[in-house]
Design a protein around this motif. Structure first.
Motif, PDB file in Angstrom:
ATOM      1  N   ARG A  94      38.230  -1.817 -35.520  1.00  0.00           N
ATOM      2  CA  ARG A  94      38.150  -0.444 -35.010  1.00  0.00           C
ATOM      3  C   ARG A  94      38.038   0.530 -36.177  1.00  0.00           C
ATOM      4  O   ARG A  94      38.486   0.217 -37.265  1.00  0.00           O
ATOM      5  CB  ARG A  94      39.409  -0.094 -34.193  1.00  0.00           C
ATOM      6  N   PRO A  95      37.516   1.716 -35.987  1.00  0.00           N
ATOM      7  CA  PRO A  95      36.813   2.197 -34.808  1.00  0.00           C
ATOM      8  C   PRO A  95      35.416   1.589 -34.719  1.00  0.00           C
ATOM      9  O   PRO A  95      34.798   1.276 -35.738  1.00  0.00           O
ATOM     10  CB  PRO A  95      36.746   3.713 -34.999  1.00  0.00           C
ATOM     11  N   ARG A  96      34.961   1.409 -33.502  1.00  0.00           N
ATOM     12  CA  ARG A  96      33.643   0.820 -33.265  1.00  0.00           C
ATOM     13  C   ARG A  96      32.581   1.584 -34.043  1.00  0.00           C
ATOM     14  O   ARG A  96      32.617   2.796 -34.141  1.00  0.00           O
ATOM     15  CB  ARG A  96      33.299   0.861 -31.774  1.00  0.00           C
ATOM     16  N   GLY A  97      31.644   0.846 -34.628  1.00  0.00           N
ATOM     17  CA  GLY A  97      30.547   1.455 -35.356  1.00  0.00           C
ATOM     18  C   GLY A  97      30.820   1.725 -36.817  1.00  0.00           C
ATOM     19  O   GLY A  97      29.907   1.878 -37.606  1.00  0.00           O
ATOM     20  N   GLU A  98      32.095   1.775 -37.198  1.00  0.00           N
ATOM     21  CA  GLU A  98      32.442   2.001 -38.606  1.00  0.00           C
ATOM     22  C   GLU A  98      33.642   1.162 -39.042  1.00  0.00           C
ATOM     23  O   GLU A  98      34.309   1.466 -40.013  1.00  0.00           O
ATOM     24  CB  GLU A  98      32.702   3.487 -38.862  1.00  0.00           C
ATOM     25  N   ALA A  99      33.876   0.091 -38.324  1.00  0.00           N
ATOM     26  CA  ALA A  99      35.016  -0.775 -38.592  1.00  0.00           C
ATOM     27  C   ALA A  99      34.877  -1.507 -39.930  1.00  0.00           C
ATOM     28  O   ALA A  99      33.770  -1.793 -40.389  1.00  0.00           O
ATOM     29  CB  ALA A  99      35.160  -1.802 -37.462  1.00  0.00           C
ATOM     30  N   ALA A 100      36.012  -1.817 -40.547  1.00  0.00           N
ATOM     31  CA  ALA A 100      36.028  -2.531 -41.825  1.00  0.00           C
ATOM     32  C   ALA A 100      35.365  -3.899 -41.723  1.00  0.00           C
ATOM     33  O   ALA A 100      34.811  -4.395 -42.704  1.00  0.00           O
ATOM     34  CB  ALA A 100      37.469  -2.682 -42.325  1.00  0.00           C
ATOM     35  N   LEU A 101      35.397  -4.517 -40.550  1.00  0.00           N
ATOM     36  CA  LEU A 101      34.805  -5.849 -40.376  1.00  0.00           C
ATOM     37  C   LEU A 101      33.329  -5.810 -39.979  1.00  0.00           C
ATOM     38  O   LEU A 101      32.670  -6.851 -40.005  1.00  0.00           O
ATOM     39  CB  LEU A 101      35.576  -6.647 -39.324  1.00  0.00           C
ATOM     40  N   LEU A 102      32.817  -4.652 -39.643  1.00  0.00           N
ATOM     41  CA  LEU A 102      31.439  -4.561 -39.184  1.00  0.00           C
ATOM     42  C   LEU A 102      30.474  -5.029 -40.274  1.00  0.00           C
ATOM     43  O   LEU A 102      30.436  -4.469 -41.368  1.00  0.00           O
ATOM     44  CB  LEU A 102      31.103  -3.129 -38.767  1.00  0.00           C
ATOM     45  N   ASN A 103      29.755  -6.104 -39.998  1.00  0.00           N
ATOM     46  CA  ASN A 103      28.799  -6.720 -40.929  1.00  0.00           C
ATOM     47  C   ASN A 103      29.431  -7.244 -42.223  1.00  0.00           C
ATOM     48  O   ASN A 103      28.723  -7.524 -43.183  1.00  0.00           O
ATOM     49  CB  ASN A 103      27.652  -5.757 -41.261  1.00  0.00           C
ATOM     50  N   LYS A 104      30.745  -7.386 -42.251  1.00  0.00           N
ATOM     51  CA  LYS A 104      31.434  -7.940 -43.428  1.00  0.00           C
ATOM     52  C   LYS A 104      31.204  -9.447 -43.455  1.00  0.00           C
ATOM     53  O   LYS A 104      31.329 -10.130 -42.433  1.00  0.00           O
ATOM     54  CB  LYS A 104      32.937  -7.638 -43.347  1.00  0.00           C
TER      55      LYS A 104
END
Length: 174
Positions: A94-104
């Motif tokens: 979280r938050p959706r769209g800018e999460a630390a795990l997004l594309n990590k």
């Protein structure tokens, strides 16, 4: 390249934390493995806290976002991922769209005192991380009978895992 190493175990003397230390020792040239130690500080995920995110969550999100890649080591509790580790993933998704795990770019390994090396927990964590938006690379690396130490096969597996993680995390040339 900075690889953040996250242990799913809170236990002092954790075999999974030791597995991550072995990964740091086995890291190929140019790969710096840094242990992250903030799991016990996190509150249970509660969307109501998103309006005023706790400091421990800000630290988690910052550290995970700044890393080039993350190597998770999970024990297996009751056939799956420990609750504390799942909670950390929930906060980092979280938050959706800018999460630390997004594309990590992430990889998963695991140690246990039994003969299966936390394989079920590794499978579950890989699925959870993928759903959370991470790019999961490599295969499971079961470190079985961890009380006996980690042999050359496990150390070589850690080297291969880190090489795959580093390669996958490199920026794509234009």
């Amino acid at each position: 390249m900075k690889v953040l190493a996250v242990s799913g175990s809170l236990r002092s003397g954790s075999y999974n934390t030791e597995l991550l230390r072995a990964a740091a020792a086995a890291a190929p040239e140019g790969v710096d493995v840094e242990l992250w130690d903030g799991l016990a500080d996190l509150p249970l995920y509660d969307q109501d806290l998103e309006a005023d995110v706790p400091e421990s969550v800000r630290r988690l999100r910052g550290a995970w976002a700044e890393a080039d890649a993350i190597l998770f080591a999970t024990p297996e509790y009751n056939g799956s991922v420990p609750g504390g580790l799942k909670n950390a993933v929930d906060w980092a998704s979280r938050p959706r769209g800018e999460a630390a795990l997004l594309n990590k770019t992430v990889a998963v390994v695991g140690a246990s005192t039994g003969q299966f090396g936390a394989v079920w927990a590794q499978q579950d964590l890989r699925r959870i991380l993928g759903i959370a938006g991470a790019r999961v690379v490599g295969d499971e690396l079961p470190a079985a009978k961890a009380a006996d130490g980690f042999g050359e096969g496990v150390r070589e597996g850690l080297r291969r895992t880190l090489m795959a993680l580093a390669e996958a995390a490199l920026p794509v040339a234009a």
